[in-house]
Design a protein around this motif. Structure first.
Motif, PDB file in Angstrom:
ATOM      1  N   THR A 187      64.646  35.557 104.805  1.00  0.00           N
ATOM      2  CA  THR A 187      63.402  35.455 103.792  1.00  0.00           C
ATOM      3  C   THR A 187      64.318  34.761 102.644  1.00  0.00           C
ATOM      4  OG1 THR A 187      62.349  37.312 104.526  1.00  0.00           O
ATOM      5  CG2 THR A 187      61.504  36.386 102.495  1.00  0.00           C
ATOM      6  N   TRP A 188      63.602  33.698 102.272  1.00  0.00           N
ATOM      7  CA  TRP A 188      64.062  32.696 101.135  1.00  0.00           C
ATOM      8  C   TRP A 188      63.092  32.470 100.051  1.00  0.00           C
ATOM      9  CZ3 TRP A 188      69.272  30.761 100.839  1.00  0.00           C
ATOM     10  CH2 TRP A 188      70.107  31.045 101.898  1.00  0.00           C
ATOM     11  N   GLY A 189      63.403  32.413  98.799  1.00  0.00           N
ATOM     12  CA  GLY A 189      62.398  31.894  97.759  1.00  0.00           C
ATOM     13  C   GLY A 189      62.555  30.498  97.758  1.00  0.00           C
ATOM     14  N   GLN A 190      61.972  29.858  96.884  1.00  0.00           N
ATOM     15  CA  GLN A 190      61.561  28.292  96.572  1.00  0.00           C
ATOM     16  C   GLN A 190      62.920  27.694  95.868  1.00  0.00           C
ATOM     17  OE1 GLN A 190      60.206  30.413  95.009  1.00  0.00           O
ATOM     18  NE2 GLN A 190      60.372  29.534  92.828  1.00  0.00           N
ATOM     19  N   GLY A 191      63.351  28.523  95.185  1.00  0.00           N
ATOM     20  CA  GLY A 191      64.510  28.076  94.148  1.00  0.00           C
ATOM     21  C   GLY A 191      63.975  27.910  92.839  1.00  0.00           C
ATOM     22  N   THR A 192      65.022  27.930  91.852  1.00  0.00           N
ATOM     23  CA  THR A 192      64.876  27.629  90.536  1.00  0.00           C
ATOM     24  C   THR A 192      65.864  26.732  89.987  1.00  0.00           C
ATOM     25  OG1 THR A 192      64.520  28.701  88.309  1.00  0.00           O
ATOM     26  CG2 THR A 192      66.006  29.890  89.905  1.00  0.00           C
ATOM     27  N   GLN A 193      65.777  25.858  89.404  1.00  0.00           N
ATOM     28  CA  GLN A 193      66.795  24.836  88.808  1.00  0.00           C
ATOM     29  C   GLN A 193      67.516  25.291  87.441  1.00  0.00           C
ATOM     30  OE1 GLN A 193      67.665  21.610  90.053  1.00  0.00           O
ATOM     31  NE2 GLN A 193      69.438  21.832  88.481  1.00  0.00           N
TER      32      GLN A 193
END
Length: 129
Positions: free
Chosen positions: A118-124
């Motif tokens: 399960t993965w998140g969408q990411g944050t820059q």
């Protein structure tokens, strides 16, 4: 629906700090290990840190040891990555991930992308003066 949502990224000057959060919904994190990964432009996704189910076991990439701290609050169903003394080479999209480990231990974790389901969408995160 199992979902992870990262927050806390942004633009910071070299030497600055950020606290990234990873909030889970649709499931409880208690039985999951948590990993943080990052991907810089033109590079592959690399493991940054991981934390065991009970929080007693942690691991860090050599590049962030002594600067980053991973933690979790199972009561809040959230994981964290405290990033201090940030450097321009830390610039990347940061992802959190979670998985029920294949091993029967409360203190182990893994920093391989293939372990996580399960993965998140990411944050820059951008480190620049």
């Amino acid at each position: 629906q199992l979902q992870l949502v990262e927050s806390g990224g942004g633009l910071v000057q070299p030497g600055g700090s950020l606290r990234l959060s990873c909030a889970a919904s649709g499931f409880t994190l208690d039985n999951y290990i948590i990993g943080w990964f990052r991907q810089a432009p033109g590079k592959g996704r690399e493991g940054v840190s991981c934390i065991s189910r009970n929080g007693a076991g942690t691991n860090y990439a050599d590049s962030v040891k002594g600067r980053f701290t991973i933690s979790r609050d199972n009561a809040k169903n959230t994981g964290y990555l405290q990033a201090n003394s940030l450097e321009p080479q830390d610039t990347a999209v940061y992802y959190c991930a979670a998985t029920i480990p294949r091993w029967n231990s409360d203190t182990g974790c893994a920093m391989f992308t293939g372990e996580y389901t399960t993965w998140g969408q990411g944050t820059q995160v951008t480190v620049s003066s």
